[in-house]
Write a protein that holds these residues in place. Structure first.
Motif, PDB file in Angstrom:
ATOM      1  N   ALA A   6     -22.952  16.905  -9.829  1.00 53.39           N
ATOM      2  CA  ALA A   6     -22.165  17.768  -8.946  1.00 53.39           C
ATOM      3  C   ALA A   6     -22.514  19.237  -9.176  1.00 53.39           C
ATOM      4  CB  ALA A   6     -20.678  17.531  -9.163  1.00 53.39           C
ATOM      5  N   ALA A   7     -22.673  19.640 -10.421  1.00 51.60           N
ATOM      6  CA  ALA A   7     -23.038  21.029 -10.714  1.00 51.60           C
ATOM      7  C   ALA A   7     -24.427  21.342 -10.169  1.00 51.60           C
ATOM      8  CB  ALA A   7     -22.987  21.284 -12.215  1.00 51.60           C
ATOM      9  N   ARG A   8     -25.353  20.422 -10.340  1.00 49.68           N
ATOM     10  CA  ARG A   8     -26.714  20.645  -9.837  1.00 49.68           C
ATOM     11  C   ARG A   8     -26.713  20.762  -8.319  1.00 49.68           C
ATOM     12  NH1 ARG A   8     -31.050  18.349  -7.724  1.00 49.68           N
ATOM     13  NH2 ARG A   8     -33.094  18.909  -8.480  1.00 49.68           N
ATOM     14  N   ALA A   9     -26.012  19.868  -7.643  1.00 51.46           N
ATOM     15  CA  ALA A   9     -25.965  19.920  -6.180  1.00 51.46           C
ATOM     16  C   ALA A   9     -25.255  21.186  -5.693  1.00 51.46           C
ATOM     17  CB  ALA A   9     -25.267  18.679  -5.629  1.00 51.46           C
ATOM     18  N   ALA A  10     -24.184  21.578  -6.369  1.00 53.54           N
ATOM     19  CA  ALA A  10     -23.434  22.773  -5.964  1.00 53.54           C
ATOM     20  C   ALA A  10     -24.231  24.050  -6.199  1.00 53.54           C
ATOM     21  CB  ALA A  10     -22.105  22.833  -6.718  1.00 53.54           C
ATOM     22  N   SER A  11     -25.149  24.032  -7.139  1.00 52.00           N
ATOM     23  CA  SER A  11     -25.947  25.236  -7.415  1.00 52.00           C
ATOM     24  C   SER A  11     -26.903  25.551  -6.273  1.00 52.00           C
ATOM     25  CB  SER A  11     -26.736  25.070  -8.716  1.00 52.00           C
ATOM     26  OG  SER A  11     -27.815  24.166  -8.532  1.00 52.00           O
ATOM     27  N   LEU A  12     -27.112  24.612  -5.368  1.00 52.08           N
ATOM     28  CA  LEU A  12     -27.989  24.829  -4.216  1.00 52.08           C
ATOM     29  C   LEU A  12     -27.212  25.249  -2.970  1.00 52.08           C
ATOM     30  CD1 LEU A  12     -30.318  21.732  -4.667  1.00 52.08           C
ATOM     31  CD2 LEU A  12     -30.715  24.078  -5.427  1.00 52.08           C
ATOM     32  N   GLU A  72     -27.344  38.511 -15.566  1.00 54.27           N
ATOM     33  CA  GLU A  72     -27.930  38.369 -14.231  1.00 54.27           C
ATOM     34  C   GLU A  72     -27.836  36.941 -13.695  1.00 54.27           C
ATOM     35  OE1 GLU A  72     -31.843  39.950 -13.903  1.00 54.27           O
ATOM     36  OE2 GLU A  72     -31.313  41.791 -14.950  1.00 54.27           O
ATOM     37  N   LEU A  73     -27.296  36.037 -14.489  1.00 51.78           N
ATOM     38  CA  LEU A  73     -27.211  34.636 -14.071  1.00 51.78           C
ATOM     39  C   LEU A  73     -25.828  34.315 -13.525  1.00 51.78           C
ATOM     40  CD1 LEU A  73     -28.968  32.826 -17.040  1.00 51.78           C
ATOM     41  CD2 LEU A  73     -29.937  33.418 -14.821  1.00 51.78           C
ATOM     42  N   THR A  74     -25.813  33.565 -12.453  1.00 58.98           N
ATOM     43  CA  THR A  74     -24.567  33.049 -11.908  1.00 58.98           C
ATOM     44  C   THR A  74     -24.555  31.549 -12.163  1.00 58.98           C
ATOM     45  OG1 THR A  74     -24.570  34.745 -10.205  1.00 58.98           O
ATOM     46  CG2 THR A  74     -23.132  32.844  -9.850  1.00 58.98           C
ATOM     47  N   VAL A  75     -23.489  31.082 -12.772  1.00 60.83           N
ATOM     48  CA  VAL A  75     -23.410  29.682 -13.203  1.00 60.83           C
ATOM     49  C   VAL A  75     -22.293  28.975 -12.442  1.00 60.83           C
ATOM     50  CG1 VAL A  75     -23.020  28.147 -15.176  1.00 60.83           C
ATOM     51  CG2 VAL A  75     -24.257  30.292 -15.493  1.00 60.83           C
ATOM     52  N   VAL A  76     -22.613  27.787 -11.968  1.00 53.65           N
ATOM     53  CA  VAL A  76     -21.625  26.918 -11.333  1.00 53.65           C
ATOM     54  C   VAL A  76     -21.190  25.898 -12.388  1.00 53.65           C
ATOM     55  CG1 VAL A  76     -21.208  25.214  -9.538  1.00 53.65           C
ATOM     56  CG2 VAL A  76     -22.660  27.181  -9.064  1.00 53.65           C
ATOM     57  N   THR A  77     -19.883  25.812 -12.637  1.00 55.28           N
ATOM     58  CA  THR A  77     -19.339  24.853 -13.592  1.00 55.28           C
ATOM     59  C   THR A  77     -18.442  23.883 -12.836  1.00 55.28           C
ATOM     60  OG1 THR A  77     -19.363  26.500 -15.349  1.00 55.28           O
ATOM     61  CG2 THR A  77     -17.979  24.566 -15.701  1.00 55.28           C
ATOM     62  N   ASP A  81     -22.815  22.215 -15.971  1.00 55.60           N
ATOM     63  CA  ASP A  81     -23.148  23.584 -15.599  1.00 55.60           C
ATOM     64  C   ASP A  81     -24.537  23.614 -14.986  1.00 55.60           C
ATOM     65  OD1 ASP A  81     -20.807  24.661 -16.835  1.00 55.60           O
ATOM     66  OD2 ASP A  81     -21.805  24.461 -18.769  1.00 55.60           O
ATOM     67  N   ALA A  82     -24.721  24.503 -14.020  1.00 55.39           N
ATOM     68  CA  ALA A  82     -26.045  24.710 -13.431  1.00 55.39           C
ATOM     69  C   ALA A  82     -26.141  26.159 -12.986  1.00 55.39           C
ATOM     70  CB  ALA A  82     -26.269  23.774 -12.253  1.00 55.39           C
ATOM     71  N   VAL A  83     -27.310  26.728 -13.182  1.00 53.60           N
ATOM     72  CA  VAL A  83     -27.552  28.100 -12.762  1.00 53.60           C
ATOM     73  C   VAL A  83     -27.748  28.118 -11.256  1.00 53.60           C
ATOM     74  CG1 VAL A  83     -29.102  30.077 -12.986  1.00 53.60           C
ATOM     75  CG2 VAL A  83     -28.555  28.694 -14.984  1.00 53.60           C
TER      76      VAL A  83
END
Length: 140
Positions: A55-61, A99-104, A125-127
């Motif tokens: 879910a984190a990986r998919a949401a990071s896109l 500079e990184l935005t992370v989706v958790t 978590d995914a950047v």
């Protein structure tokens, strides 16, 4: 000089195997139930962890903040085996570190093991992919 143990006459130990089996069977059944419960618990924990990471990986896109939440929720629920959870919760957060935005994404799953109800929780978590995202996603 050795003393041999007295032998039991044939036919006087009848029923001893049935008695031993009657005592051992409940212990064996209890052990089997404990193993089955532990297996279900481990399976649920693994599935919840996988669902959170996916879910984190998919949401990071995602391209917009509302898409982040919708994609994370749909992906997490889609990755959980049907019938495993009777209550599922998905929380999504966007944070900025340097500079990184992370989706958790945090996924919770409530399920039954034998006679008890358990909750498995995992986070992923995914950047954020800055090349695809909306600039509003970079601010928490």
């Amino acid at each position: 000089m050795s003393h041999a143990a007295p032998r039991t006459p044939p036919g006087q130990d009848r029923g001893s195997y049935a008695l031993e089996f009657a005592f051992a069977l409940p212990v064996l059944l209890l052990a089997l139930l404990v193993v089955a419960g532990a297996t279900l618990d481990a399976t649920a924990s693994a599935q919840v962890g996988r669902a959170a990471r996916q879910a984190a990986r998919a949401a990071s896109l995602a391209t917009t903040p509302s898409d982040v939440t919708a994609i994370a929720d749909a992906t997490a629920r889609g990755n959980l085996r049907a019938g495993l959870c009777h209550t599922t919760g998905v929380d999504t957060a966007i944070s900025t570190t340097g500079e990184l935005t992370v989706v958790t994404v945090v996924v919770r799953c409530q399920f039954d093991v034998l006679v008890a109800s358990r909750t498995a929780q995992a986070s992923g978590d995914a950047v954020l992919d800055h090349y695809r995202s909306d600039p509003t996603l970079t601010t928490p």
